[in-house]
Enzyme design. Structure first.
Site, PDB file in Angstrom:
ATOM      1  N   TYR A 152       0.847  -1.196   0.000  1.00 17.92           N
ATOM      2  CA  TYR A 152       0.000   0.000   0.000  1.00 17.92           C
ATOM      3  C   TYR A 152       0.879   1.241   0.000  1.00 17.92           C
ATOM      4  O   TYR A 152       1.807   1.353   0.812  1.00 17.92           O
ATOM      5  CB  TYR A 152      -0.902   0.008   1.249  1.00 17.92           C
ATOM      6  CG  TYR A 152      -1.809   1.213   1.329  1.00 17.92           C
ATOM      7  CD1 TYR A 152      -2.835   1.382   0.417  1.00 17.92           C
ATOM      8  CD2 TYR A 152      -1.642   2.176   2.324  1.00 17.92           C
ATOM      9  CE1 TYR A 152      -3.679   2.492   0.481  1.00 17.92           C
ATOM     10  CE2 TYR A 152      -2.487   3.283   2.402  1.00 17.92           C
ATOM     11  CZ  TYR A 152      -3.505   3.428   1.475  1.00 17.92           C
ATOM     12  OH  TYR A 152      -4.334   4.520   1.547  1.00 17.92           O
ATOM     13  N   ASP A 254       9.382   4.021   0.174  1.00 13.42           N
ATOM     14  CA  ASP A 254       8.205   4.620   0.809  1.00 13.42           C
ATOM     15  C   ASP A 254       8.373   4.387   2.310  1.00 13.42           C
ATOM     16  O   ASP A 254       8.074   3.316   2.834  1.00 13.42           O
ATOM     17  CB  ASP A 254       6.931   3.961   0.275  1.00 13.42           C
ATOM     18  CG  ASP A 254       5.678   4.475   1.000  1.00 13.42           C
ATOM     19  OD1 ASP A 254       5.826   5.213   1.985  1.00 13.42           O
ATOM     20  OD2 ASP A 254       4.569   4.105   0.574  1.00 13.42           O
ATOM     21  N   LYS A 282       3.434  10.364   8.513  1.00  7.96           N
ATOM     22  CA  LYS A 282       3.191   9.795   9.851  1.00  7.96           C
ATOM     23  C   LYS A 282       4.143  10.343  10.932  1.00  7.96           C
ATOM     24  O   LYS A 282       3.977  11.479  11.332  1.00  7.96           O
ATOM     25  CB  LYS A 282       3.239   8.269   9.785  1.00  7.96           C
ATOM     26  CG  LYS A 282       2.109   7.687   8.891  1.00  7.96           C
ATOM     27  CD  LYS A 282       1.804   6.262   9.244  1.00  7.96           C
ATOM     28  CE  LYS A 282       1.007   5.513   8.204  1.00  7.96           C
ATOM     29  NZ  LYS A 282      -0.401   5.790   8.141  1.00  7.96           N
TER      30      LYS A 282
HETATM   31  C1  LIG Z   1       3.547   2.784   3.319  1.00  5.45           C
HETATM   32  C2  LIG Z   1       2.473   3.800   3.209  1.00  5.45           C
HETATM   33  N1  LIG Z   1       2.522   4.694   2.210  1.00  5.45           N
HETATM   34  C3  LIG Z   1       1.581   5.643   2.075  1.00  5.45           C
HETATM   35  C4  LIG Z   1       0.536   5.726   2.955  1.00  5.45           C
HETATM   36  C5  LIG Z   1      -0.509   6.803   2.817  1.00  5.45           C
HETATM   37  O1  LIG Z   1      -0.378   7.714   3.836  1.00  5.45           O
HETATM   38  P1  LIG Z   1      -1.606   8.668   4.260  1.00  5.45           P
HETATM   39  O2  LIG Z   1      -2.620   7.824   4.909  1.00  5.45           O
HETATM   40  O3  LIG Z   1      -0.969   9.670   5.166  1.00  5.45           O
HETATM   41  O4  LIG Z   1      -2.098   9.294   2.998  1.00  5.45           O
HETATM   42  C6  LIG Z   1       0.442   4.817   4.021  1.00  5.45           C
HETATM   43  C7  LIG Z   1      -0.668   4.883   4.990  1.00  5.45           C
HETATM   44  O5  LIG Z   1      -0.863   4.044   5.816  1.00  5.45           O
HETATM   45  C8  LIG Z   1       1.430   3.823   4.143  1.00  5.45           C
HETATM   46  O6  LIG Z   1       1.397   2.932   5.132  1.00  5.45           O
END
Ligand SMILES: Cc1ncc(COP(=O)(O)O)c(C=O)c1O
Length: 443
Positions: A152, A254, A282
């Site tokens: 994700y 990421d 986060k």
């Molecule tokens: C690895 C990863 N990338 C991107 C995101 C997206 O982040 P956001 O919820 O702040 O848009 C998340 C969200 O959980 C994530 O775990």
């Protein structure tokens, strides 16, 4: 011993005010929530307040929280250091729409910590990966992006491919079929997102060969954390580094979940592998909405040259960047990562001891501040193995924990626990005591 149905019954009895709020919320919010990841059966608990490692719901029940808002609250709930800094920042104006000293200081801290030449702020992880992927396309002049099956990377079209694809449609393991999440993802977007198998370098090679000179970037979570905690096998990240250089694509880490959580400098420091681009969110926001993406000055120059678009009304707002400075400078210091890793490892060891004692078909894994229980005998090494679990067991475990005042991980079966800067050994002992009771009942 209680059955799952009895546990749900107990949950309903203990959370009557949450139920009333859910009924009311469902009138104005689809599913009664503001993010699909917050819903679960029969309805979620609604939270009144949080402090330290605890949260209290609207029924006045106390929970030891190991979700910490999906790991975003690495600083802990209402950390007094953060509260003081955010209150001061709020009094100095929350939006300027102009550059200011706090974004500069926060950017310097992030560049230093994550080895970036330059970076830009966003408001979320989704925005970070979206801008980062577009920038990679501009820099390389290629349209496609390679991601891993089950991973994700946020809620935008390019990333919403093969996130939790159904077992029946997966295709071959070496060449997973790119499958859109839900409806509304244009066919052309799905075509431009190619998918490989995590921990299988031959799969990556074959997918890159099939799409030779077309793939701008390989994007990955250095530890897959949207399917529990699935680390890279030894050497996998190094091999990805080499293969990206060989095929002329950019390596994107990421680090929305791993950054400022796995180690002081995130996964690049932990695994000693240098990425070309890094996405953050986060934990870096210290509890406020803040994201960032960065790379070398050469790559980021595509933004300065107006070839790759980036802008945002709320980007680098003084409130969130003040929180970032305080979180990075004063709370998430080097010593914290040793402490949370020790507590996380204690949790996994404790869970495994209890699993063995009660003979459950489960296992527990922890890396740094994050761990989980897998409802299978061996830790999975990729999404397909992860699918092969007893998810009913997870739900029973979930409701039993909530009924006993523990949020064992972020909701739900695909998440993990976070040990924050404010968790203590007492919290670990409490979670293990509850798990012992849960595991005995689940035998
Ligand atoms: C690895 C990863 N990338 C991107 C995101 C997206 O982040 P956001 O919820 O702040 O848009 C998340 C969200 O959980 C994530 O775990």
């Amino acid at each position: 011993m209680t059955t799952h149905a009895q546990e749900i019954d107990r949950y309903r009895k203990q959370t009557k005010k949450s139920h009333a709020m859910y009924e009311q919320a469902d009138k104005v919010l689809p599913l009664g929530v503001s993010s699909n990841f917050r819903t679960f059966e029969p309805y979620p608990i609604y939270i009144a307040r949080a402090e330290g490692s605890k949260m209290w719901d609207v029924d006045g029940r106390e929970y030891t929280d190991f979700s910490m808002c999906f790991g975003a609250l690495m600083v802990g709930h209402a950390n007094p250091i953060m509260v003081k800094a955010v209150a001061k920042a709020a009094g100095e104006g929350t939006l300027y729409g102009m550059p200011h000293d706090r974004e500069l200081k926060a950017a310097e801290l992030i560049c230093e910590r994550f080895g970036l030449g330059q970076m830009r702020f966003t408001n979320s992880g989704s925005e970070s990966t979206m801008h980062c992927l577009r920038l990679a396309r501009v820099y390389t002049g290629r349209d496609k992006v390679l991601k891993f099956e089950g991973a994700y990377h946020g809620g935008h079209d390019t990333a919403l491919v093969s996130v939790k694809p159904p077992k029946a449609k997966l295709g071959s393991a070496r060449h997973p079929k790119p499958l859109p999440v839900g409806h509304g993802i244009p066919e052309g977007t799905v075509k431009n997102t190619v998918v490989a198998q995590w921990n299988d370098i031959q799969s990556v090679r074959e997918v890159l060969q099939t799409n030779d000179n077309e793939v701008a970037a390989v994007i990955l979570e250095p530890i897959m954390m949207n399917v529990g905690v699935i680390g890279p096998r030894d050497g996998f990240l190094e091999e990805l580094r080499e293969i990206c250089d060989e095929f002329g694509c950019l390596l994107i880490f990421d680090e929305v979940k791993t950054g400022a959580k796995l180690a002081w400098g995130g996964a690049q420091e932990y695994y000693k592998v240098k990425a070309d681009m890094v996405c953050l969110a986060k934990a870096i926001g210290g509890g406020l909405p803040l994201g960032a993406f960065g790379a070398s000055r050469e790559v980021m120059n595509e933004i300065a040259a107006f070839r790759s678009f980036h802008a945002g009304t709320y980007a680098s707002n003084p409130l969130a960047t003040s929180a970032c400075i305080t979180a990075l400078d004063k709370v998430l210091t080097k010593d914290v990562f040793k402490r949370v890793t020790r507590l996380g490892d204690m949790l996994a060891a404790g869970h495994n001891r209890i699993i063995k004692k009660h003979g459950l078909a489960a296992c527990s894994v922890n890396i740094g501040a994050n761990g989980t229980v897998f409802w299978r005998r061996k830790p999975p090494t990729n999404y397909r193995e992860w699918l092969d679990q007893d998810f009913d067991a997870f739900w029973r475990y979930w409701h039993m924990n909530l009924n006993r005042g523990v949020i064992p991980q972020a909701q739900c079966y695909d998440e993990q626990w976070t040990v924050s800067a404010l968790h203590t050994e007492k919290d670990v002992d409490h979670m293990l005591e509850v798990f012992d009771e849960v595991a005995r009942a689940m035998k």
